[in-house]
Design an enzyme around this catalytic site. Structure first.
Site, PDB file in Angstrom:
ATOM      1  N   CYS A 194      26.910 -27.344  -3.711  1.00 53.98           N
ATOM      2  CA  CYS A 194      27.197 -25.926  -3.935  1.00 53.98           C
ATOM      3  C   CYS A 194      26.603 -25.466  -5.262  1.00 53.98           C
ATOM      4  O   CYS A 194      27.201 -25.675  -6.323  1.00 53.98           O
ATOM      5  CB  CYS A 194      28.709 -25.708  -3.898  1.00 53.98           C
ATOM      6  N   CYS A 216      28.742 -22.923  -7.127  1.00 53.83           N
ATOM      7  CA  CYS A 216      29.905 -23.484  -7.832  1.00 53.83           C
ATOM      8  C   CYS A 216      29.477 -24.269  -9.074  1.00 53.83           C
ATOM      9  O   CYS A 216      30.126 -24.179 -10.112  1.00 53.83           O
ATOM     10  CB  CYS A 216      30.680 -24.462  -6.944  1.00 53.83           C
ATOM     11  N   ASP A 217      28.436 -25.072  -8.946  1.00 59.14           N
ATOM     12  CA  ASP A 217      28.146 -26.079  -9.970  1.00 59.14           C
ATOM     13  C   ASP A 217      26.889 -25.801 -10.801  1.00 59.14           C
ATOM     14  O   ASP A 217      26.630 -26.524 -11.771  1.00 59.14           O
ATOM     15  CB  ASP A 217      27.989 -27.467  -9.310  1.00 59.14           C
TER      16      ASP A 217
END
Ligand code: NAP
Length: 303
Positions: free
Chosen positions: A130, A133-134
């Protein structure tokens, strides 16, 4: 007889439970794995409105506690199938058959893995599924995205904003994703396309330090030093046990509009297993709320 049985205790399922219980309905949730869903693997969530920073695990834990404290019941049993007996739905696990007046499928989707040694072990240690997200954890680092669909192209574009260099590794010369996304990416200075190439090996000792790719035409092996690898090779929705009751699109996602309604009265879909363009925590939570409110309205109509 339970009013609403929810299959899957990820963000969509637990959000549905909160809205279901608060609608005055009895709610039972079934989960075959650890509750929380995909988000529990994410080190930090920084894009959920109203919460600046929280670990995926803590986010899921909070959601679970909220649903439980409101009165939802959680069964740690994997659902094997579904049956219908008139207006009653029968949710089947290895142990028992549970009757319900309505069912919300919130079974989610799993990111497809490359299936390479260390891939699972190094999630959070250089391997991510992701970029949204990261990505911010890889500021000024060299990273690669693997895949050729819209997700890979969008992830690569997103990462160019943070990273020193982004390699886009794809197994073909052509992209499955939209041409305009690929064209936009070609204009970026810090992107290198590694096409017609497959990742043979993840390199590193106790975390990812690079990948070894093989050119499919020449057979040549190249080692690329990296701090991060974003795997974006598609998703696998977990709708398989319910195929007889839901209509699936070409990707295996369950067809339902935003209200979660299916063509079967009393059966609703929420979260990443549903057809939609954006699969994020926010959209999963929103799906859960919509499906539970649709289920509550359906139950009220029958009373
Ligand atoms: P996808 O479209 O299924 O693409 C997966 C990509 O991964 C393909 O390029 C595929 O290669 C490659 N791949 C699959 N298995 C692989 C393997 N084992 N090793 C290496 N490569 C592999 O998946 P997605 O990009 O996640 O998109 C899913 C759906 O969401 C699509 O319908 C997409 O259009 C949609 N989506 C839309 C948007 C948007 O509209 N903004 C954004 C993201 C996603 P091949 O091409 O060679 O098969």
């Amino acid at each position: 007889m339970t009013d609403i049985i929810i299959i899957g205790a990820g963000t969509a399922g637990l959000s549905a439970a909160i809205y279901g219980v608060r609608s005055g309905r009895s709610v039972m949730i079934f989960e075959g794995n650890a509750p929380g869903g995909q988000i529990i693997n994410t080190p930090a969530v920084e894009n959920y409105p109203g919460i600046k920073n929280i670990s995926g695990f803590d986010f899921a834990q909070g959601l679970l506690e909220q649903a439980m404290e409101l009165g939802a019941e959680l069964k740690y049993e994997e659902v094997k199938g579904l049956q219908q007996d008139g207006k009653t739905w029968l949710v089947q696990t290895a142990k028992e058959e549970y009757p319900a007046r309505s069912v919300i499928l919130a079974v989610g989707a799993k990111n497809r893995a490359l299936g390479l040694p260390h891939e699972e072990e190094w999630i959070g240690a250089g391997v991510s599924y992701c970029a949204t997200c990261d990505g911010a954890f890889y500021r000024d680092k060299d990273v690669a995205v693997v895949g050729g669909g819209n997700t890979a192209l969008e992830d690569a574009a997103f990462l160019t904003n943070y990273c020193n260099k982004v390699y886009l590794i794809h197994r073909r010369n052509e992209f499955r994703g939209e041409a305009k996304l690929a064209d936009r990416l070609r204009e970026k200075e810090n992107v290198e396309f590694v096409l017609n190439a497959t990742i043979e090996e993840l390199l590193g000792e106790d975390r990812l330090a690079g990948v070894a790719v093989k050119d499919k035409e020449t057979g040549e092996r190249r080692e690329i030093p990296l701090q991060g690898l974003f795997v974006a090779v598609g998703q696998v929705p977990a709708n398989h046990p319910f195929e007889g009751f839901i209509e699936l699109d070409n990707g295996g996602y369950a067809k339902a509009a935003e209200d979660g309604k299916t063509s079967r009265p009393g059966l609703f879909i929420a979260g990443d297993c549903r057809t939609k363009a954006v699969r994020q925590l926010t959209t999963a939570a929103s799906d859960g709320a919509n499906a539970a409110l649709s289920a509550a309205a359906y139950l009220s109509e029958g009373e």
